[in-house]
Write a protein that holds these residues in place. Structure first.
Motif, PDB file in Angstrom:
ATOM      1  N   LEU A 196      45.294  44.975  68.037  1.00 22.13           N
ATOM      2  CA  LEU A 196      44.937  45.653  69.293  1.00 22.13           C
ATOM      3  C   LEU A 196      45.869  46.835  69.472  1.00 22.13           C
ATOM      4  N   ALA A 197      45.342  47.980  69.918  1.00 20.09           N
ATOM      5  CA  ALA A 197      46.162  49.185  70.082  1.00 20.09           C
ATOM      6  C   ALA A 197      45.831  49.881  71.388  1.00 20.09           C
ATOM      7  N   SER A 198      46.819  50.636  71.894  1.00 16.95           N
ATOM      8  CA  SER A 198      46.514  51.545  72.984  1.00 16.95           C
ATOM      9  C   SER A 198      45.699  52.693  72.386  1.00 16.95           C
ATOM     10  N   PRO A 199      44.892  53.368  73.204  1.00 22.22           N
ATOM     11  CA  PRO A 199      43.979  54.370  72.655  1.00 22.22           C
ATOM     12  C   PRO A 199      44.607  55.732  72.363  1.00 22.22           C
ATOM     13  N   THR A 200      45.918  55.839  72.378  1.00 21.54           N
ATOM     14  CA  THR A 200      46.555  57.116  72.082  1.00 21.54           C
ATOM     15  C   THR A 200      46.562  57.349  70.568  1.00 21.54           C
ATOM     16  N   PRO A 201      46.556  58.603  70.150  1.00 23.58           N
ATOM     17  CA  PRO A 201      46.482  58.888  68.709  1.00 23.58           C
ATOM     18  C   PRO A 201      47.580  58.228  67.880  1.00 23.58           C
ATOM     19  N   GLU A 226      40.889  46.963  67.697  1.00 26.56           N
ATOM     20  CA  GLU A 226      40.354  47.058  69.059  1.00 26.56           C
ATOM     21  C   GLU A 226      41.327  47.891  69.885  1.00 26.56           C
ATOM     22  N   THR A 227      40.849  48.526  70.947  1.00 27.40           N
ATOM     23  CA  THR A 227      41.738  49.300  71.821  1.00 27.40           C
ATOM     24  C   THR A 227      41.689  48.760  73.249  1.00 27.40           C
ATOM     25  N   SER A 228      42.753  49.053  73.991  1.00 26.57           N
ATOM     26  CA  SER A 228      42.838  48.636  75.388  1.00 26.57           C
ATOM     27  C   SER A 228      43.499  49.715  76.221  1.00 26.57           C
ATOM     28  N   ALA A 261      50.860  52.801  81.739  1.00 25.95           N
ATOM     29  CA  ALA A 261      50.795  51.348  81.568  1.00 25.95           C
ATOM     30  C   ALA A 261      51.667  50.660  82.617  1.00 25.95           C
ATOM     31  N   ALA A 262      51.028  49.931  83.485  1.00 27.58           N
ATOM     32  CA  ALA A 262      51.746  49.157  84.494  1.00 27.58           C
ATOM     33  C   ALA A 262      52.047  47.780  83.923  1.00 27.58           C
ATOM     34  N   ARG A 263      53.073  47.157  84.455  1.00 32.49           N
ATOM     35  CA  ARG A 263      53.456  45.838  83.946  1.00 32.49           C
ATOM     36  C   ARG A 263      52.285  44.867  84.031  1.00 32.49           C
ATOM     37  N   GLU A 264      51.575  44.831  85.139  1.00 32.07           N
ATOM     38  CA  GLU A 264      50.474  43.878  85.296  1.00 32.07           C
ATOM     39  C   GLU A 264      49.405  44.088  84.235  1.00 32.07           C
ATOM     40  N   GLU A 265      49.086  45.340  83.944  1.00 32.61           N
ATOM     41  CA  GLU A 265      48.066  45.626  82.937  1.00 32.61           C
ATOM     42  C   GLU A 265      48.545  45.242  81.538  1.00 32.61           C
ATOM     43  N   LEU A 295      50.797  43.007  80.744  1.00 29.54           N
ATOM     44  CA  LEU A 295      50.873  41.549  80.639  1.00 29.54           C
ATOM     45  C   LEU A 295      49.491  40.926  80.558  1.00 29.54           C
ATOM     46  N   ALA A 296      48.516  41.517  81.226  1.00 34.47           N
ATOM     47  CA  ALA A 296      47.141  41.021  81.128  1.00 34.47           C
ATOM     48  C   ALA A 296      46.627  41.183  79.695  1.00 34.47           C
ATOM     49  N   VAL A 297      46.963  42.306  79.061  1.00 35.04           N
ATOM     50  CA  VAL A 297      46.572  42.519  77.660  1.00 35.04           C
ATOM     51  C   VAL A 297      47.264  41.489  76.774  1.00 35.04           C
TER      52      VAL A 297
END
Length: 119
Positions: free
Chosen positions: A20-25, A49-51, A59-63, A65-67
């Motif tokens: 899983l990756a963040s969608p940044t290049p 997959e991206t998130s 990126a907030a802590r809640e987001e 941690l949800a990932v």
């Protein structure tokens, strides 16, 4: 990314089933390199997959941690998952693991393996 991919392949390659990756290049490029390096160990190869929950400075802590929780829930016993993110997302996940409210407590360029055992 090459050194990290080689280390993951050597130690966890046969167990990795999800990337899983963040969608940044930068994150996406690193994740795709990892997946390509690990794909020969997985029937059908590995996709990425991206998130948005890991996206850059937003990126907030809640987001984050949800990932993390999503990935942990989806990782079968005996398997491993990889999260590739910009520093902010990883700092939030690691700060939580260290019991800190401040993501700044995590050194830059951290590479970590968190093993969440059964249960």
């Amino acid at each position: 990314a090459t050194e990290t991919a080689d280390a993951l392949a050597e130690h966890f390659g046969a167990d990795v089933r999800f990337v899983l990756a963040s969608p940044t290049p930068a994150s996406l490029g690193g994740a795709e390199h990892l997946a390509a390096r690990l794909s020969p160990t997985v029937i059908g190869g590995l996709g990425v997959e991206t998130s948005q929950g890991l996206a850059g400075e937003a990126a907030a802590r809640e987001e984050a941690l949800a990932v993390r929780d999503f990935v942990i829930r989806g990782t079968r016993d005996g398997s491993a998952s990889v999260i590739v993110s910009d520093e902010r997302g990883l700092h939030e996940i690691l700060a939580e693991a260290l019991g800190s409210e401040e993501a700044a407590c995590v050194p830059d360029s951290s590479v970590s393996v968190l093993d969440f055992g059964p249960g």
